[in-house]
Design a protein around this motif. Structure first.
Motif, PDB file in Angstrom:
ATOM      1  N   VAL A  50       0.844  -1.193   0.000  1.00 43.81           N
ATOM      2  CA  VAL A  50       0.000   0.000   0.000  1.00 43.81           C
ATOM      3  C   VAL A  50       0.877   1.240   0.000  1.00 43.81           C
ATOM      4  CG1 VAL A  50      -1.727   1.330   1.291  1.00 43.81           C
ATOM      5  CG2 VAL A  50      -1.870  -1.169   1.224  1.00 43.81           C
ATOM      6  N   LEU A  51       0.581   2.159  -0.885  1.00 44.79           N
ATOM      7  CA  LEU A  51       1.238   3.468  -0.897  1.00 44.79           C
ATOM      8  C   LEU A  51       0.387   4.412  -0.065  1.00 44.79           C
ATOM      9  CD1 LEU A  51       2.194   3.641  -4.679  1.00 44.79           C
ATOM     10  CD2 LEU A  51       3.689   3.063  -2.759  1.00 44.79           C
ATOM     11  N   ARG A  52       0.884   4.763   1.115  1.00 47.27           N
ATOM     12  CA  ARG A  52       0.107   5.618   2.007  1.00 47.27           C
ATOM     13  C   ARG A  52      -0.003   7.016   1.407  1.00 47.27           C
ATOM     14  NH1 ARG A  52       1.772   0.538   3.744  1.00 47.27           N
ATOM     15  NH2 ARG A  52       1.069   0.136   5.878  1.00 47.27           N
ATOM     16  N   GLY A  53      -1.203   7.493   1.307  1.00 48.73           N
ATOM     17  CA  GLY A  53      -1.433   8.815   0.737  1.00 48.73           C
ATOM     18  C   GLY A  53      -2.898   9.159   0.871  1.00 48.73           C
ATOM     19  N   SER A  54      -3.331  10.132   0.099  1.00 48.20           N
ATOM     20  CA  SER A  54      -4.726  10.539   0.125  1.00 48.20           C
ATOM     21  C   SER A  54      -5.259  10.602  -1.309  1.00 48.20           C
ATOM     22  CB  SER A  54      -4.873  11.903   0.804  1.00 48.20           C
ATOM     23  OG  SER A  54      -6.223  12.275   0.899  1.00 48.20           O
ATOM     24  N   PRO A  55      -5.831   9.524  -1.802  1.00 48.58           N
ATOM     25  CA  PRO A  55      -6.142   8.280  -1.095  1.00 48.58           C
ATOM     26  C   PRO A  55      -4.969   7.299  -1.129  1.00 48.58           C
ATOM     27  CG  PRO A  55      -6.983   8.165  -3.317  1.00 48.58           C
ATOM     28  CD  PRO A  55      -6.375   9.528  -3.174  1.00 48.58           C
ATOM     29  N   CYS A  56      -5.074   6.252  -0.324  1.00 53.93           N
ATOM     30  CA  CYS A  56      -4.089   5.176  -0.394  1.00 53.93           C
ATOM     31  C   CYS A  56      -4.269   4.425  -1.716  1.00 53.93           C
ATOM     32  CB  CYS A  56      -4.283   4.202   0.769  1.00 53.93           C
ATOM     33  SG  CYS A  56      -3.935   4.890   2.397  1.00 53.93           S
ATOM     34  N   THR A  57      -3.162   4.021  -2.301  1.00 52.88           N
ATOM     35  CA  THR A  57      -3.200   3.259  -3.545  1.00 52.88           C
ATOM     36  C   THR A  57      -2.337   2.015  -3.394  1.00 52.88           C
ATOM     37  OG1 THR A  57      -1.374   4.566  -4.452  1.00 52.88           O
ATOM     38  CG2 THR A  57      -3.615   5.288  -4.989  1.00 52.88           C
ATOM     39  N   GLY A  58      -2.515   1.087  -4.305  1.00 50.00           N
ATOM     40  CA  GLY A  58      -1.779  -0.157  -4.220  1.00 50.00           C
ATOM     41  C   GLY A  58      -0.531  -0.167  -5.061  1.00 50.00           C
ATOM     42  N   THR A  59       0.496  -0.827  -4.577  1.00 50.59           N
ATOM     43  CA  THR A  59       1.660  -1.105  -5.424  1.00 50.59           C
ATOM     44  C   THR A  59       1.262  -2.192  -6.416  1.00 50.59           C
ATOM     45  OG1 THR A  59       2.486  -2.838  -3.953  1.00 50.59           O
ATOM     46  CG2 THR A  59       3.196  -0.566  -3.490  1.00 50.59           C
ATOM     47  N   ALA A  60       2.146  -2.500  -7.342  1.00 48.83           N
ATOM     48  CA  ALA A  60       1.853  -3.565  -8.302  1.00 48.83           C
ATOM     49  C   ALA A  60       1.546  -4.867  -7.577  1.00 48.83           C
ATOM     50  CB  ALA A  60       3.015  -3.740  -9.266  1.00 48.83           C
ATOM     51  N   ALA A  61       2.345  -5.186  -6.552  1.00 47.32           N
ATOM     52  CA  ALA A  61       2.116  -6.409  -5.784  1.00 47.32           C
ATOM     53  C   ALA A  61       0.812  -6.321  -5.000  1.00 47.32           C
ATOM     54  CB  ALA A  61       3.286  -6.668  -4.844  1.00 47.32           C
ATOM     55  N   GLY A  62       0.540  -5.153  -4.440  1.00 44.90           N
ATOM     56  CA  GLY A  62      -0.681  -4.972  -3.669  1.00 44.90           C
ATOM     57  C   GLY A  62      -1.924  -5.147  -4.513  1.00 44.90           C
ATOM     58  N   LEU A  63      -1.909  -4.589  -5.721  1.00 46.54           N
ATOM     59  CA  LEU A  63      -3.054  -4.726  -6.617  1.00 46.54           C
ATOM     60  C   LEU A  63      -3.253  -6.176  -7.035  1.00 46.54           C
ATOM     61  CD1 LEU A  63      -2.495  -1.580  -8.861  1.00 46.54           C
ATOM     62  CD2 LEU A  63      -4.300  -1.898  -7.149  1.00 46.54           C
ATOM     63  N   ARG A  64      -2.153  -6.865  -7.260  1.00 47.22           N
ATOM     64  CA  ARG A  64      -2.258  -8.273  -7.682  1.00 47.22           C
ATOM     65  C   ARG A  64      -2.838  -9.128  -6.559  1.00 47.22           C
ATOM     66  NH1 ARG A  64      -3.884 -11.741  -9.443  1.00 47.22           N
ATOM     67  NH2 ARG A  64      -3.116 -13.427 -10.776  1.00 47.22           N
TER      68      ARG A  64
END
Length: 295
Positions: A50-64
């Motif tokens: 997870v890339l902490r931010g506003s909003p949080c987004t997923g890394t490539a691994a996180g999305l997979r």
């Protein structure tokens, strides 16, 4: 590798809602619990998810991994249906790539015909939606390619027919003596985004190759129609969506009888096909009612 279901749920919720607080609310746990589950999962996988931010987004691994969690939910729902089990986990989430014109014209009817599914749509040009399949980020997609992506089944849907249209005033100003290579090179056109090649294809087929007219960029199907009617430029609009405007004279074709057919295909992950059979049937039914069918 077996992953803790609570950690998968936490990751999916954070990426879905964009904040740890909203994810915690949806899971009925504390924000601290969500944070601990994400950290434990990242420690186990060995990389940030997870890339902490506003909003949080997923890394490539996180999305997979989130996609993996979605697939598990769909397969479990299928098993519950087949065994007539009580399903008390609520609706499942399904991520699909679809082009904006299909979404605006016929795809909503397919979505409305399916119960128990929350749709997460990625809107992309039909010529590029197959890339989402190749990256494993969606379970199904409406594509312009009839060739199945490896691991996916392809179902032809029909053609979405486009017409080059403009307002009568625009035609009088820019094409008083008809559409020629010279006038088409000067008249402003409408382009959805930098992936949109429909206007270029129509020009190559009906006027001349290599034309690059000035362009407005409007990433909205309805704005395309409104802008054409307002005389801002000419553009390729789904024929079924502008039929009424053509009948009443609000819009006119640049050149009569020069529709551009775009074949569409429904591609669905083979391993997920049984779980998505109801969705596939709904998509096919809506497409038969709206798209031009090859005889």
């Amino acid at each position: 590798m077996k992953i803790d279901p609570s950690q998968l749920a936490a990751l999916s919720a954070v990426l879905q809602f964009g904040t740890f607080e909203a994810a915690a609310h949806s899971l009925r746990v504390t924000s601290s619990a969500v944070s601990q589950r994400i950290k434990a999962l990242e420690d186990r996988i060995g990389t940030a998810l997870v890339l902490r931010g506003s909003p949080c987004t997923g890394t490539a691994a996180g999305l997979r991994i989130a996609k993996h969690a979605e697939d598990i939910g769909l397969l479990e729902a299928q098993l519950a249906r087949e065994l007539a089990l009580d399903a008390d986990n609520g609706p499942v989430r399904l991520r699909i790539a679809v082009n904006a014109d299909s979404l605006a014209s016929w795809f909503i009817d397919a979505m409305a015909a399916v119960d128990g599914v929350l749709f997460d749509l990625l809107v992309d040009d039909q010529d590029h939606s197959a890339e989402w399949l190749k990256r494993g980020e969606v379970s199904a997609a409406v594509t312009a390619s009839s060739k199945p992506v490896t691991g996916f089944d392809a179902y032809p849907l029909g053609t979405l027919d486009y017409a080059a249209t403009a307002s009568p005033g625009f035609m009088l100003r820019w094409f008083p003596d008809g559409v020629t290579a010279e006038t088409a090179a000067r008249a402003p056109c409408l382009i959805f985004n930098n992936k949109d090649n429909l206007q270029r294809h129509w020009l190559e087929r009906n006027v001349a190759p290599g034309l690059a007219p000035p362009a407005h960029f409007l990433p909205s199907t309805q704005a395309f129609i409104d802008a054409a009617a307002a005389g801002l430029g000419w553009g390729m609009n789904p024929l079924r969506m502008v039929e009424a405007d053509l009948r009443c004279g609000k819009l006119v074709p640049l050149i009569p009888d020069t529709t551009l057919p775009v074949p569409l295909t429904w591609q669905v992950a083979r391993v997920m096909a049984p779980a998505l059979a109801e969705v596939t049937r709904a998509v096919q039914k809506s497409a038969r009612q709206y798209l031009t069918q090859n005889r």
